[in-house]
Write an enzyme that holds these catalytic residues in place. Structure first.
Site: not given
Length: 182
Positions: A11-13
């Site tokens: 997902g979002c880093f």
């Protein structure tokens, strides 16, 4: 000290970076892009879903303090490996679940882990397992995003719960001074 490197996308880093930074033995976590074909991609290009890259983190760690198997356990506990091309509110192939291994030992460990993990889910585990081709660091404003922006609404809603989960579920792996007390 000799360090090793692991590369994960879940997902979002920003969220994955924040969770991994909680762990003792983790020396450095860098947000970036990997798994695609475009050389030196930008955030805008990756978000266009034309590069093949995922948002990932490169985790440099001391294997005498924390093992790759421990990193896998934390990684898989802090995202849903059954969601294809999304995590939470983030949708697109750049948010896919992916482990990019650095050597045959990592490949073997992640394949065994995913095989065992698949039995715990009703849905298929869709995590991609691939050799790391090249890691491209993200733009500077993405680095240490949670640390720089703890009041950001996205961070409070998505990164903070992952950090809390790591502190509670993996207290024995958390850096001194960051674990919550009972």
């Amino acid at each position: 000290m000799t360090t090793e490197t692991a590369t994960f996308g879940g997902g979002c880093f920003w969220c994955t970076e924040a969770a991994m930074k909680e762990l003792a033995g983790v020396q450095r976590v860098t947000s970036g892009y990997a798994g695609g074909d475009t050389e030196n991609p930008t955030y805008r290009e990756v978000c266009s879903e034309t590069t093949g890259h995922a948002e990932v983190v490169e985790v440099e760690y001391d294997p005498d303090v924390i093992g790759y198997a421990d990193l896998l356990e934390v990684f898989f506990a802090t995202h849903d490996p059954t969601q294809l091309n999304r995590q939470g509110p983030d949708v697109g192939s750049q948010y896919r679940s992916i482990v990019l291994y650095h050597d045959d030992e990592q490949r073997h460990l992640v394949e065994k882990y995913v095989e065992a993990l698949a039995e715990a889910y009703d849905d298929d585990v869709v995590t991609e397992i691939e050799p790391l081709g090249r890691f491209w660091p993200a733009e500077e404003y993405h680095q240490d995003y949670f640390e720089k922006n703890p009041a950001d609404a996205y961070c409070r809603m998505h990164a903070q719960p992952k950090i809390e989960k790591v502190r509670e579920r993996f207290a024995e792996l958390v850096r001194s001074g960051t674990a919550t007390s009972d």
